[in-house]
Design a protein around this motif. Structure first.
Motif, PDB file in Angstrom:
ATOM      1  N   GLU A 141       0.910  -1.036   0.240  1.00 33.80           N
ATOM      2  CA  GLU A 141      -0.159   0.138  -0.107  1.00 33.80           C
ATOM      3  C   GLU A 141       0.941   1.240   0.200  1.00 33.80           C
ATOM      4  OE1 GLU A 141      -3.932  -0.272   1.496  1.00 33.80           O
ATOM      5  OE2 GLU A 141      -3.329   1.335   3.149  1.00 33.80           O
ATOM      6  N   PRO A 142       0.820   2.073  -1.147  1.00 34.20           N
ATOM      7  CA  PRO A 142       1.857   2.909  -1.146  1.00 34.20           C
ATOM      8  C   PRO A 142       1.299   4.506  -0.561  1.00 34.20           C
ATOM      9  CG  PRO A 142       0.382   2.899  -3.155  1.00 34.20           C
ATOM     10  CD  PRO A 142      -0.198   1.759  -2.272  1.00 34.20           C
ATOM     11  N   TRP A 143       1.972   4.346   0.780  1.00 37.73           N
ATOM     12  CA  TRP A 143       1.845   5.673   1.328  1.00 37.73           C
ATOM     13  C   TRP A 143       2.939   6.720   1.071  1.00 37.73           C
ATOM     14  CZ3 TRP A 143      -1.251   6.692   6.165  1.00 37.73           C
ATOM     15  CH2 TRP A 143      -2.279   5.573   6.191  1.00 37.73           C
ATOM     16  N   SER A 144       2.668   8.098   1.358  1.00 41.22           N
ATOM     17  CA  SER A 144       3.697   8.999   1.066  1.00 41.22           C
ATOM     18  C   SER A 144       4.718   8.732   2.430  1.00 41.22           C
ATOM     19  CB  SER A 144       2.898  10.200   0.955  1.00 41.22           C
ATOM     20  OG  SER A 144       2.236  10.289   2.136  1.00 41.22           O
ATOM     21  N   ASN A 298       1.218   9.692   7.909  1.00 38.51           N
ATOM     22  CA  ASN A 298       0.587  11.068   8.144  1.00 38.51           C
ATOM     23  C   ASN A 298       0.375  11.610   6.599  1.00 38.51           C
ATOM     24  OD1 ASN A 298       3.143  12.338   7.506  1.00 38.51           O
ATOM     25  ND2 ASN A 298       3.475  12.245   9.780  1.00 38.51           N
ATOM     26  N   ALA A 299      -0.728  10.871   6.062  1.00 35.86           N
ATOM     27  CA  ALA A 299      -0.882  11.206   4.538  1.00 35.86           C
ATOM     28  C   ALA A 299      -1.781  12.453   4.373  1.00 35.86           C
ATOM     29  CB  ALA A 299      -1.783   9.918   3.974  1.00 35.86           C
ATOM     30  N   PHE A 300      -1.368  13.108   3.484  1.00 30.81           N
ATOM     31  CA  PHE A 300      -2.043  14.467   3.153  1.00 30.81           C
ATOM     32  C   PHE A 300      -2.933  13.690   1.850  1.00 30.81           C
ATOM     33  CE2 PHE A 300       0.414  17.975   5.000  1.00 30.81           C
ATOM     34  CZ  PHE A 300       1.034  17.494   5.836  1.00 30.81           C
ATOM     35  N   ASP A 301      -4.041  13.435   2.023  1.00 31.24           N
ATOM     36  CA  ASP A 301      -4.808  12.658   0.989  1.00 31.24           C
ATOM     37  C   ASP A 301      -5.049  13.737  -0.383  1.00 31.24           C
ATOM     38  OD1 ASP A 301      -4.963  10.032   1.969  1.00 31.24           O
ATOM     39  OD2 ASP A 301      -6.017  10.668   3.366  1.00 31.24           O
ATOM     40  N   SER A 302      -5.304  14.895   0.029  1.00 34.17           N
ATOM     41  CA  SER A 302      -5.588  15.929  -0.999  1.00 34.17           C
ATOM     42  C   SER A 302      -4.225  16.217  -1.802  1.00 34.17           C
ATOM     43  CB  SER A 302      -6.178  16.973  -0.544  1.00 34.17           C
ATOM     44  OG  SER A 302      -7.372  16.907   0.024  1.00 34.17           O
ATOM     45  N   GLU A 304      -0.920  14.992  -1.424  1.00 34.74           N
ATOM     46  CA  GLU A 304      -0.156  14.358  -1.709  1.00 34.74           C
ATOM     47  C   GLU A 304      -0.641  13.193  -2.814  1.00 34.74           C
ATOM     48  OE1 GLU A 304       2.691  13.895   2.053  1.00 34.74           O
ATOM     49  OE2 GLU A 304       1.029  12.253   1.787  1.00 34.74           O
ATOM     50  N   TYR A 305      -2.040  13.248  -2.938  1.00 37.68           N
ATOM     51  CA  TYR A 305      -2.631  11.891  -3.888  1.00 37.68           C
ATOM     52  C   TYR A 305      -3.465  12.553  -4.676  1.00 37.68           C
ATOM     53  CZ  TYR A 305      -0.601   8.604  -0.479  1.00 37.68           C
ATOM     54  OH  TYR A 305      -0.019   7.868   0.359  1.00 37.68           O
ATOM     55  N   ASN A 306      -4.037  13.928  -4.981  1.00 36.13           N
ATOM     56  CA  ASN A 306      -4.901  14.450  -5.534  1.00 36.13           C
ATOM     57  C   ASN A 306      -6.373  13.511  -5.378  1.00 36.13           C
ATOM     58  OD1 ASN A 306      -3.779  16.400  -6.823  1.00 36.13           O
ATOM     59  ND2 ASN A 306      -3.070  15.201  -8.696  1.00 36.13           N
ATOM     60  N   THR A 381     -11.967   7.214  -2.570  1.00 36.97           N
ATOM     61  CA  THR A 381     -11.311   5.986  -1.591  1.00 36.97           C
ATOM     62  C   THR A 381      -9.990   6.321  -1.910  1.00 36.97           C
ATOM     63  OG1 THR A 381     -13.126   4.618  -2.975  1.00 36.97           O
ATOM     64  CG2 THR A 381     -11.176   3.610  -2.063  1.00 36.97           C
ATOM     65  N   VAL A 382      -9.173   6.175  -0.566  1.00 41.39           N
ATOM     66  CA  VAL A 382      -7.909   6.739  -0.410  1.00 41.39           C
ATOM     67  C   VAL A 382      -7.241   5.487   0.207  1.00 41.39           C
ATOM     68  CG1 VAL A 382      -8.170   9.208  -0.397  1.00 41.39           C
ATOM     69  CG2 VAL A 382      -8.455   7.978   1.677  1.00 41.39           C
ATOM     70  N   ALA A 383      -7.136   4.472  -0.432  1.00 40.19           N
ATOM     71  CA  ALA A 383      -6.805   3.012  -0.027  1.00 40.19           C
ATOM     72  C   ALA A 383      -7.517   2.515   0.883  1.00 40.19           C
ATOM     73  CB  ALA A 383      -5.451   3.188   0.456  1.00 40.19           C
ATOM     74  N   ASN A 384      -7.587   2.507   2.108  1.00 42.27           N
ATOM     75  CA  ASN A 384      -8.328   1.722   3.102  1.00 42.27           C
ATOM     76  C   ASN A 384      -9.563   2.718   3.231  1.00 42.27           C
ATOM     77  OD1 ASN A 384      -6.235   3.598   4.363  1.00 42.27           O
ATOM     78  ND2 ASN A 384      -7.103   3.391   6.294  1.00 42.27           N
TER      79      ASN A 384
HETATM   80  N1  ABN Z   1      -4.328   7.158   2.958  1.00 41.66           N
HETATM   81  C1  ABN Z   1      -3.274   7.104   2.544  1.00 41.66           C
HETATM   82  C2  ABN Z   1      -2.980   6.431   1.069  1.00 41.66           C
HETATM   83  C3  ABN Z   1      -3.812   7.041   0.263  1.00 41.66           C
HETATM   84  C4  ABN Z   1      -3.803   6.381  -1.169  1.00 41.66           C
HETATM   85  C5  ABN Z   1      -2.903   5.253  -1.453  1.00 41.66           C
HETATM   86  C6  ABN Z   1      -2.280   4.799  -0.477  1.00 41.66           C
HETATM   87  C7  ABN Z   1      -2.373   5.470   1.022  1.00 41.66           C
END
Ligand code: ABN
Ligand code: CU
Length: 643
Positions: A141-144, A298-302, A304-306, A381-384
């Protein structure tokens, strides 16, 4: 039912705020490929509308269609920002970003990480050491990676957490492979290193929620049908919506998902502006567990991930029900091909119980009026986790922003005979859910009855002269500069904030206003010295107010991925600019402090997290006296027994 009867205004002529069409994205990409992004090695992080300047838009002048693009050259690792003039067919600006700046992840980088992690001999060995040899069942699962004081040396990194399934449909989150993390380098396409600490037993108990595991569904719930025999009450023209007294434009960006533009309320025939632009501008999910794997979550889901890219295609009767109007979200894949997320945004009306009622006990008569709301939403959906984001517009001029957090906990593993003090033990097999927070920031470019607004903090205080001891009163305090407007909620003072227009007065000669009720007003629980506290400074306070500046869009800065902190609100507000009678942007931080409970497992019932904006002297009285008394659900056909 899906509503599809809108009349397109002049087909092919976009409104200046309409998101780029597929054709416009392709054109922007082609222009870039013919120009500075000719090399095969270029990847397209995002290609989106460059919104026109406010002044031009207001003046009603013809505005050029422009695209903002973010690119990465995989050969060199360099990132670029481009502005493309779609009418002129040229790249009007091309800027290389500073070394180390990492744009948000692209969707196919997730797949790449998983595929290449599975090929790496160090990863295979670490898994084999734990008795895991069927790589098809292992999930990366690719976290930042965030930033924890180390120099990434210009590399674009991912931090893959590892889970395993018993079979393809089995929930991986029941089986975290604790103490194994893979740092994947997107720049080289290789695993950079693995962090392989104590191999504790992988929790074996399952955590499944699919019908095939759960068994027979209950049968006692009778159908609820929502019918609107005469259709929905909104009219949609392209991306413009009118419903009851509200009007607005729907937008969509890869970074924010749903955007509301030009939100206005029609009052006695006049469309009075309330908010010029509103969106989820950032979110961060810091974990409080200091265990080696957990402390770096500590993901920034917006940012870091769009999060817009992760929007679901919504399903009638499941995600939204009733008479639905969908809007697609158009984004790009990393090769610059337009990608349509069909039905990414859903809009419908919902009954909302009573709006007002009075029973005249002297006369024995009752008047009741039903409320309803217009719901405009998207789900990412942000992974989990799933986050469902809703704007609710009500008949009385109030507005709610609501997040429903659901999906699956990001779990951790411990020895089965231990109970971590930093989370909730979820079973007797070593699984626990670490404590964490979901902190959101909504950016609201207010325009309360006009461009120039001011913000007051309103506290309820006990006056010094209080002979009866019963006195309390609401006291307004003008927030004059950016620094003065960095505020926390305070329930002990019943605090709220008021956005006013000094130039427009209501019936009692007071400036018209909207108030922001600071519900769910949490802030970061971590120590101020934590790296995440520096990177997510927006989350250390609930309120920030800035004078509108075109490029000040995201509270943790334009590029939070691998950022070292300080960008965005903390940097801009250093200037301590005047915010009295200015074109203002209000940033509200709120969220969910998630002390995990057993009931959150194996899939979390939705948790509601949101806040309200309410007219506060914006109208001269309750604006809903003209609501009809008719209802189809009483014997009499109406909710009025008055004379
Ligand atoms: N919630 C963190 C995350 C988002 C997308 C993919 C992996 C992990
Ligand atoms: Cu949570």
């Amino acid at each position: 039912m899906t509503i599809n009867n809108e009349v397109e205004s002049a087909v092919g002529t976009a409104h200046p705020l309409d998101p780029l069409s597929r054709a416009e994205i392709s054109r922007a990409v082609a222009i870039l490929k013919e120009g500075p992004a000719a090399a095969e090695s270029f990847r397209f992080g995002s290609v989106e509308l460059r919104e026109p300047g406010k002044a031009e838009l207001r003046a009603g002048a013809a505005v050029a269609r422009e695209a903002d693009a973010v690119l990465i050259d995989r050969a060199s690792g360099a990132a670029f920002e481009a502005v493309v003039d779609l009418d002129g067919g040229l790249v009007s600006s091309w800027t290389q970003l500073a070394k180390g700046v990492q744009p948000p992840f692209m969707l196919d980088e997730f797949d790449e990480c998983e595929v290449n992690c599975k090929k790496d001999p160090r990863v295979i060995e670490a898994l084999a050491k734990r008795g895991l040899t069927d790589l098809d069942l292992v999930c990366f699962e690719p976290w930042s990676v965030g930033w924890f004081g180390e120099d990434a040396q210009g590399r674009r990194l991912m931090r893959a957490l590892v889970f395993v399934r018993d079979e393809p449909d089995d929930s991986p989150y029941a089986h975290p492979i604790e103490n194994l993390v893979v740092i994947y380098d997107l720049s080289s396409g290789q695993v950079a290193r693995i962090e392989d600490n104590e191999a504790i037993p992988v929790p074996a108990a399952r955590g499944n929620y699919l019908p095939k595991y759960v068994g027979e569904a209950r049968t006692d719930l009778k159908p609820i049908s929502i019918t609107q025999p005469e259709g929905a009450s909104f009219t949609v023209t392209g991306n413009h919506v009118r419903w009851a007294d509200w009007s607005f434009r729907v937008g969509f960006t890869p970074r924010e998902g749903l955007v509301l533009h030009q939100l206005k309320f029609r009052d006695q025939g006049v469309d009075r502006p309330v908010i010029n632009r509103a969106s989820l501008a950032e979110m961060v999910v810091p974990y409080g567990d200091p265990a080696p794997v957990q402390a770096k979550k500590n993901a920034f889901d917006s940012g870091e991930y769009n999060i817009g890219n992760m929007a679901n295609s919504l399903t009638l009767g499941c995600d939204c029900t009733g008479e639905i109007k969908y809007f697609d979200g158009i984004t790009t894949d990393s090769l610059g091909n337009p990608l349509t997320i069909e039905n990414a945004i859903c809009m419908h009306e919902e009954d909302d119980s009573i709006l007002w009622k009075h029973f005249d006990f002297r006369e024995g008569t009752a008047e009741t009026r039903r409320n309803r709301k217009l719901v405009i939403s998207f789900i990412a959906t942000v992974a989990n986790y799933e986050y469902a984001f809703y704007w609710h517009l009500f008949l009385d001029g109030s507005i709610e922003f609501l997040v429903k957090a659901t999906g699956i906990l990001s779990t951790a593993g411990q020895h089965p005979d231990q109970k971590s003090p930093y989370g909730q033990t979820l079973n007797n097999d070593g699984l626990y859910g670490p404590i964490h927070q979901h902190i959101f920031n909504v950016r609201m470019d207010f325009e309360v009855d006009g461009v120039n607004n001011s913000v007051y903090e309103v506290d309820t205080v006990i006056p010094e002269h209080n002979p009866t001891f019963t006195a309390f009163k609401a006291v307004d305090r003008l927030l004059e500069t950016e620094q003065a407007a960095i505020r926390k909620a305070d329930t002990s003072k019943h605090r709220f904030w008021k956005i006013v227009n000094h130039a427009k007065k209501n019936i009692v000669d007071e400036p018209v206003a909207y108030r922001l009720i600071p519900d769910n007003a949490i802030t970061l629980a971590a120590d101020d010295r934590a790296h995440v506290s520096q990177r997510a400074q927006f989350a250390r306070n609930n309120l920030w107010v800035t004078p509108y500046t075109r490029d000040e869009r995201f509270p943790a800065g334009e590029y939070p991925n691998q950022s070292t902190g300080g960008d965005g609100l903390p940097a801009w507000t250093q200037a301590d600019r005047n915010i009295v009678d200015q074109d203002l942007v209000v940033w509200y931080t709120f969220g969910m402090h998630h002390v995990v409970r057993l009931e959150d497992w194996p899939v979390m019932p939705r948790q509601n997290i949101g806040f309200m904006l309410e007219p506060h002297g914006f109208f001269n009285q309750n604006p809903t006296l003209n609501l009809p008394t008719e209802t189809t659900t009483t014997d009499t056909g109406h909710c009025s027994t008055g004379k």
